[in-house]
Write a protein that holds these residues in place. Structure first.
Motif, PDB file in Angstrom:
ATOM      1  N   VAL A  94      -0.990  -1.897   4.122  1.00  0.00           N
ATOM      2  CA  VAL A  94      -1.006  -1.713   2.665  1.00  0.00           C
ATOM      3  C   VAL A  94      -1.635  -0.372   2.323  1.00  0.00           C
ATOM      4  O   VAL A  94      -1.102   0.395   1.513  1.00  0.00           O
ATOM      5  CB  VAL A  94      -1.765  -2.874   1.969  1.00  0.00           C
ATOM      6  CG1 VAL A  94      -2.112  -2.522   0.528  1.00  0.00           C
ATOM      7  CG2 VAL A  94      -0.942  -4.146   2.035  1.00  0.00           C
ATOM      8  N   ARG A  95      -2.769  -0.064   2.947  1.00  0.00           N
ATOM      9  CA  ARG A  95      -3.447   1.210   2.679  1.00  0.00           C
ATOM     10  C   ARG A  95      -2.545   2.380   3.031  1.00  0.00           C
ATOM     11  O   ARG A  95      -2.422   3.341   2.261  1.00  0.00           O
ATOM     12  CB  ARG A  95      -4.757   1.286   3.481  1.00  0.00           C
ATOM     13  CG  ARG A  95      -5.472   2.616   3.315  1.00  0.00           C
ATOM     14  CD  ARG A  95      -6.729   2.702   4.142  1.00  0.00           C
ATOM     15  NE  ARG A  95      -6.512   2.629   5.571  1.00  0.00           N
ATOM     16  CZ  ARG A  95      -6.097   3.654   6.331  1.00  0.00           C
ATOM     17  NH1 ARG A  95      -5.816   4.826   5.775  1.00  0.00           N
ATOM     18  NH2 ARG A  95      -5.962   3.509   7.634  1.00  0.00           N
ATOM     19  N   GLN A  96      -1.891   2.302   4.162  1.00  0.00           N
ATOM     20  CA  GLN A  96      -1.015   3.395   4.586  1.00  0.00           C
ATOM     21  C   GLN A  96       0.196   3.536   3.664  1.00  0.00           C
ATOM     22  O   GLN A  96       0.626   4.655   3.376  1.00  0.00           O
ATOM     23  CB  GLN A  96      -0.569   3.185   6.027  1.00  0.00           C
ATOM     24  CG  GLN A  96      -1.710   3.364   7.011  1.00  0.00           C
ATOM     25  CD  GLN A  96      -1.344   2.993   8.438  1.00  0.00           C
ATOM     26  OE1 GLN A  96      -0.440   2.199   8.680  1.00  0.00           O
ATOM     27  NE2 GLN A  96      -2.068   3.572   9.394  1.00  0.00           N
ATOM     28  N   LYS A  97       0.734   2.424   3.194  1.00  0.00           N
ATOM     29  CA  LYS A  97       1.872   2.488   2.264  1.00  0.00           C
ATOM     30  C   LYS A  97       1.472   3.131   0.943  1.00  0.00           C
ATOM     31  O   LYS A  97       2.305   3.715   0.256  1.00  0.00           O
ATOM     32  CB  LYS A  97       2.437   1.100   2.010  1.00  0.00           C
ATOM     33  CG  LYS A  97       3.265   0.574   3.163  1.00  0.00           C
ATOM     34  CD  LYS A  97       3.868  -0.768   2.828  1.00  0.00           C
ATOM     35  CE  LYS A  97       4.765  -1.258   3.947  1.00  0.00           C
ATOM     36  NZ  LYS A  97       5.387  -2.552   3.626  1.00  0.00           N
ATOM     37  N   ALA A  98       0.191   2.995   0.589  1.00  0.00           N
ATOM     38  CA  ALA A  98      -0.310   3.613  -0.638  1.00  0.00           C
ATOM     39  C   ALA A  98      -0.714   5.075  -0.403  1.00  0.00           C
ATOM     40  O   ALA A  98      -1.150   5.752  -1.333  1.00  0.00           O
ATOM     41  CB  ALA A  98      -1.498   2.826  -1.179  1.00  0.00           C
ATOM     42  N   PHE A  99      -0.585   5.545   0.843  1.00  0.00           N
ATOM     43  CA  PHE A  99      -0.939   6.918   1.209  1.00  0.00           C
ATOM     44  C   PHE A  99      -2.397   7.242   0.873  1.00  0.00           C
ATOM     45  O   PHE A  99      -2.701   8.294   0.322  1.00  0.00           O
ATOM     46  CB  PHE A  99       0.000   7.935   0.542  1.00  0.00           C
ATOM     47  CG  PHE A  99       1.433   7.757   0.928  1.00  0.00           C
ATOM     48  CD1 PHE A  99       1.895   8.166   2.170  1.00  0.00           C
ATOM     49  CD2 PHE A  99       2.324   7.154   0.058  1.00  0.00           C
ATOM     50  CE1 PHE A  99       3.227   7.986   2.528  1.00  0.00           C
ATOM     51  CE2 PHE A  99       3.658   6.974   0.411  1.00  0.00           C
ATOM     52  CZ  PHE A  99       4.109   7.388   1.655  1.00  0.00           C
ATOM     53  N   LEU A 100      -3.289   6.303   1.211  1.00  0.00           N
ATOM     54  CA  LEU A 100      -4.709   6.484   0.945  1.00  0.00           C
ATOM     55  C   LEU A 100      -5.497   6.526   2.251  1.00  0.00           C
ATOM     56  O   LEU A 100      -5.141   5.853   3.221  1.00  0.00           O
ATOM     57  CB  LEU A 100      -5.251   5.338   0.085  1.00  0.00           C
ATOM     58  CG  LEU A 100      -4.674   5.190  -1.315  1.00  0.00           C
ATOM     59  CD1 LEU A 100      -5.209   3.931  -1.978  1.00  0.00           C
ATOM     60  CD2 LEU A 100      -5.005   6.410  -2.161  1.00  0.00           C
ATOM     61  N   THR A 101      -6.571   7.292   2.240  1.00  0.00           N
ATOM     62  CA  THR A 101      -7.515   7.244   3.353  1.00  0.00           C
ATOM     63  C   THR A 101      -8.347   5.975   3.211  1.00  0.00           C
ATOM     64  O   THR A 101      -8.319   5.314   2.160  1.00  0.00           O
ATOM     65  CB  THR A 101      -8.458   8.458   3.340  1.00  0.00           C
ATOM     66  OG1 THR A 101      -9.272   8.387   2.153  1.00  0.00           O
ATOM     67  CG2 THR A 101      -7.683   9.778   3.375  1.00  0.00           C
ATOM     68  N   GLU A 124      -8.498  -8.890  -5.468  1.00  0.00           N
ATOM     69  CA  GLU A 124      -8.391  -7.468  -5.815  1.00  0.00           C
ATOM     70  C   GLU A 124      -7.289  -6.796  -5.000  1.00  0.00           C
ATOM     71  O   GLU A 124      -6.544  -5.959  -5.509  1.00  0.00           O
ATOM     72  CB  GLU A 124      -9.729  -6.760  -5.606  1.00  0.00           C
ATOM     73  CG  GLU A 124     -10.769  -7.203  -6.609  1.00  0.00           C
ATOM     74  CD  GLU A 124     -11.653  -6.075  -7.071  1.00  0.00           C
ATOM     75  OE1 GLU A 124     -11.278  -4.904  -6.937  1.00  0.00           O
ATOM     76  OE2 GLU A 124     -12.738  -6.392  -7.579  1.00  0.00           O
ATOM     77  N   LEU A 125      -7.191  -7.165  -3.730  1.00  0.00           N
ATOM     78  CA  LEU A 125      -6.128  -6.627  -2.886  1.00  0.00           C
ATOM     79  C   LEU A 125      -4.759  -7.021  -3.428  1.00  0.00           C
ATOM     80  O   LEU A 125      -3.826  -6.209  -3.466  1.00  0.00           O
ATOM     81  CB  LEU A 125      -6.283  -7.144  -1.448  1.00  0.00           C
ATOM     82  CG  LEU A 125      -7.328  -6.456  -0.600  1.00  0.00           C
ATOM     83  CD1 LEU A 125      -7.644  -7.291   0.634  1.00  0.00           C
ATOM     84  CD2 LEU A 125      -6.864  -5.069  -0.194  1.00  0.00           C
ATOM     85  N   LYS A 126      -4.645  -8.258  -3.855  1.00  0.00           N
ATOM     86  CA  LYS A 126      -3.386  -8.743  -4.414  1.00  0.00           C
ATOM     87  C   LYS A 126      -3.023  -7.954  -5.673  1.00  0.00           C
ATOM     88  O   LYS A 126      -1.879  -7.522  -5.846  1.00  0.00           O
ATOM     89  CB  LYS A 126      -3.509 -10.233  -4.724  1.00  0.00           C
ATOM     90  CG  LYS A 126      -2.266 -10.869  -5.249  1.00  0.00           C
ATOM     91  CD  LYS A 126      -2.474 -12.350  -5.470  1.00  0.00           C
ATOM     92  CE  LYS A 126      -1.255 -12.998  -6.073  1.00  0.00           C
ATOM     93  NZ  LYS A 126      -1.431 -14.431  -6.290  1.00  0.00           N
TER      94      LYS A 126
END
Length: 86
Positions: free
Chosen positions: A29-36, A68-70
């Motif tokens: 999920v984090r990678q799909k959002a392009f976030l560190t 929150e993740l959801k």
């Protein structure tokens, strides 16, 4: 060591249903959002080390954080599976 062994057994059992483990999905999920990890932590109001521990499987998010993740996934239009019932 014993605790790690038990966690490995539980994780292997949970993987039998074909779903990804929550910690591996969190990283995706984090990678799909392009976030560190740091940026992702800021979005969820947790520390960088917390995100790091989730992604390595040494800790798991609590129910509030799962919600929150959801919500984060809904805002970002990212599909999720492991925390869908939060």
């Amino acid at each position: 060591l014993y605790k790690r062994y038990i966690n490995d057994i539980i994780s292997a059992y949970l993987r039998q249903d074909g779903q990804q483990e929550p910690f591996s999905e969190i990283k995706i999920v984090r990678q799909k959002a392009f976030l560190t990890q740091t940026q992702f932590a800021e979005q969820l109001h947790v520390s960088f080390i917390t995100v790091n521990r989730w992604e390595t499987g040494t800790a798991r998010p609590n129910l509030l954080t799962m919600k929150e993740l959801k919500e984060f996934c809904a805002r970002q239009q990212i599909k999720y599976y492991s925390f869908g019932n939060a």
